[in-house]
Design a protein around this motif. Structure first.
Motif, mmCIF file in Angstrom:
data_model
loop_
_atom_site.group_PDB
_atom_site.id
_atom_site.type_symbol
_atom_site.label_atom_id
_atom_site.label_comp_id
_atom_site.label_asym_id
_atom_site.label_seq_id
_atom_site.Cartn_x
_atom_site.Cartn_y
_atom_site.Cartn_z
ATOM 1 N N ILE A 1 3.703 9.659 -9.653
ATOM 2 C CA ILE A 1 2.878 9.728 -11.099
ATOM 3 C C ILE A 1 2.346 11.120 -11.068
ATOM 4 O O ILE A 1 2.598 11.716 -12.178
ATOM 5 C CB ILE A 1 2.108 8.795 -11.330
ATOM 6 C CG1 ILE A 1 2.354 7.379 -11.697
ATOM 7 C CG2 ILE A 1 0.773 9.116 -12.325
ATOM 8 C CD1 ILE A 1 1.457 6.052 -11.471
ATOM 9 N N ALA A 2 1.790 11.543 -10.105
ATOM 10 C CA ALA A 2 1.079 12.803 -9.889
ATOM 11 C C ALA A 2 2.322 13.792 -10.041
ATOM 12 O O ALA A 2 2.008 14.950 -10.727
ATOM 13 C CB ALA A 2 0.451 13.125 -8.322
ATOM 14 N N GLU B 1 3.461 13.771 -13.541
ATOM 15 C CA GLU B 1 2.165 14.663 -14.456
ATOM 16 C C GLU B 1 2.168 16.442 -14.515
ATOM 17 O O GLU B 1 2.228 16.786 -15.261
ATOM 18 C CB GLU B 1 0.810 14.177 -14.105
ATOM 19 C CG GLU B 1 0.644 12.581 -14.581
ATOM 20 C CD GLU B 1 -0.806 12.198 -14.080
ATOM 21 O OE1 GLU B 1 -1.447 12.821 -13.376
ATOM 22 O OE2 GLU B 1 -1.002 11.092 -14.762
ATOM 23 N N MET C 1 2.411 1.767 -3.392
ATOM 24 C CA MET C 1 1.496 2.024 -4.114
ATOM 25 C C MET C 1 1.260 3.539 -4.063
ATOM 26 O O MET C 1 1.144 4.355 -4.912
ATOM 27 C CB MET C 1 0.151 1.178 -4.281
ATOM 28 C CG MET C 1 0.422 0.037 -4.690
ATOM 29 S SD MET C 1 -1.055 -1.179 -4.343
ATOM 30 C CE MET C 1 -2.565 -0.224 -5.349
ATOM 31 N N ASP C 2 1.016 4.028 -2.785
ATOM 32 C CA ASP C 2 0.772 5.315 -2.578
ATOM 33 C C ASP C 2 1.979 6.276 -3.121
ATOM 34 O O ASP C 2 1.717 7.391 -3.859
ATOM 35 C CB ASP C 2 0.402 5.853 -1.098
ATOM 36 C CG ASP C 2 -0.613 5.161 -0.454
ATOM 37 O OD1 ASP C 2 -1.527 4.958 -1.455
ATOM 38 O OD2 ASP C 2 -0.949 5.018 0.772
ATOM 39 N N GLN C 3 3.290 5.574 -2.792
ATOM 40 C CA GLN C 3 4.549 6.458 -3.376
ATOM 41 C C GLN C 3 4.406 6.634 -4.787
ATOM 42 O O GLN C 3 4.699 7.363 -5.543
ATOM 43 C CB GLN C 3 5.742 5.771 -2.839
ATOM 44 C CG GLN C 3 5.993 5.945 -1.397
ATOM 45 C CD GLN C 3 7.419 5.277 -1.010
ATOM 46 O OE1 GLN C 3 7.648 4.319 -1.693
ATOM 47 N NE2 GLN C 3 7.818 5.574 0.169
ATOM 48 N N ARG D 1 1.696 6.470 -6.904
ATOM 49 C CA ARG D 1 0.759 7.465 -7.085
ATOM 50 C C ARG D 1 1.245 8.845 -6.976
ATOM 51 O O ARG D 1 1.060 9.607 -7.900
ATOM 52 C CB ARG D 1 -0.457 7.274 -6.204
ATOM 53 C CG ARG D 1 -1.415 6.125 -6.742
ATOM 54 C CD ARG D 1 -2.628 5.964 -5.923
ATOM 55 N NE ARG D 1 -3.243 4.767 -6.102
ATOM 56 C CZ ARG D 1 -3.467 3.884 -5.130
ATOM 57 N NH1 ARG D 1 -3.022 4.052 -4.141
ATOM 58 N NH2 ARG D 1 -4.044 2.838 -5.430
ATOM 59 N N ALA D 2 1.898 9.196 -5.983
ATOM 60 C CA ALA D 2 2.708 10.397 -5.763
ATOM 61 C C ALA D 2 3.713 10.662 -6.803
ATOM 62 O O ALA D 2 3.539 11.815 -7.358
ATOM 63 C CB ALA D 2 3.213 10.463 -4.349
ATOM 64 N N THR E 1 0.719 -1.296 0.192
ATOM 65 C CA THR E 1 -0.061 -0.075 0.026
ATOM 66 C C THR E 1 0.972 1.188 0.017
ATOM 67 O O THR E 1 0.609 2.199 -0.836
ATOM 68 C CB THR E 1 -1.017 -0.016 1.464
ATOM 69 O OG1 THR E 1 -1.521 -1.153 1.150
ATOM 70 C CG2 THR E 1 -1.830 1.207 1.027
#
Length: 153
Positions: free
Chosen positions: A58-59, A62, A51-53, A55-56, A48
């Motif tokens: 990826i954000a 972007e 995955m949070d890292q 997502r961060a 988890t």
């Protein structure tokens, strides 16, 4: 009673198996189940967290991409503006050169016309003089020797 005795014997015979089963369940809980649950919980937390890292990351990527695209659009707009300014400058220089060449050509044409008109005036005068001389020669040739030139006119 016989059945009770048989049942008692069976219960008494199955008692060590039951105790072993209970011990096996307790040993399983202590040796396998708890460490397995603990490991699975850690693994889940790590997954988890990863995955949070992700997502961060990826954000952030972007956001960085959007900023880069914004800078790229601004740079392209600046390049286009510079190109347009250069084209306008070249066009104005070209127009100025054409106007200057047109003015020079018009001056040359005017000078040439004046020279041609002056040459035409001189040529007319020469033609008139030549015509007068020729007419005098013709009159001398046609009129008798003694006749006066002014009388014929």
């Amino acid at each position: 009673m016989d059945i009770l005795n048989q049942l008692g014997g069976l219960v008494l015979g199955s008692l060590p198996t039951a105790i072993l089963f209970v011990l096996l369940v307790v040993a399983y809980q202590l040796l396998v189940n708890r460490p397995l649950k603990k490991t699975l919980a850690e693994r889940s937390a790590r997954t988890t967290g990863a995955m949070d890292q992700a997502r961060a990351a990826i954000a952030a990527a972007e956001a960085e991409t959007a900023a880069f695209e914004s800078k790229l659009r601004a740079a392209r707009a600046e390049i286009l503006a510079e190109r347009e300014a250069k084209l306008q400058k070249l066009q104005s220089e070209k127009d100025a050169a054409l106007n200057e060449a047109r003015t020079i050509a018009q001056d040359r044409v005017r000078v040439a016309k004046n020279e041609i008109e002056a040459s035409a005036v001189v040529a007319r005068q020469q033609i008139e003089q030549a015509a007068d001389q020729l007419s005098e020669q013709i009159l001398r040739a046609v009129l008798p020797q003694g006749a006066s030139f002014t009388e014929a006119r």
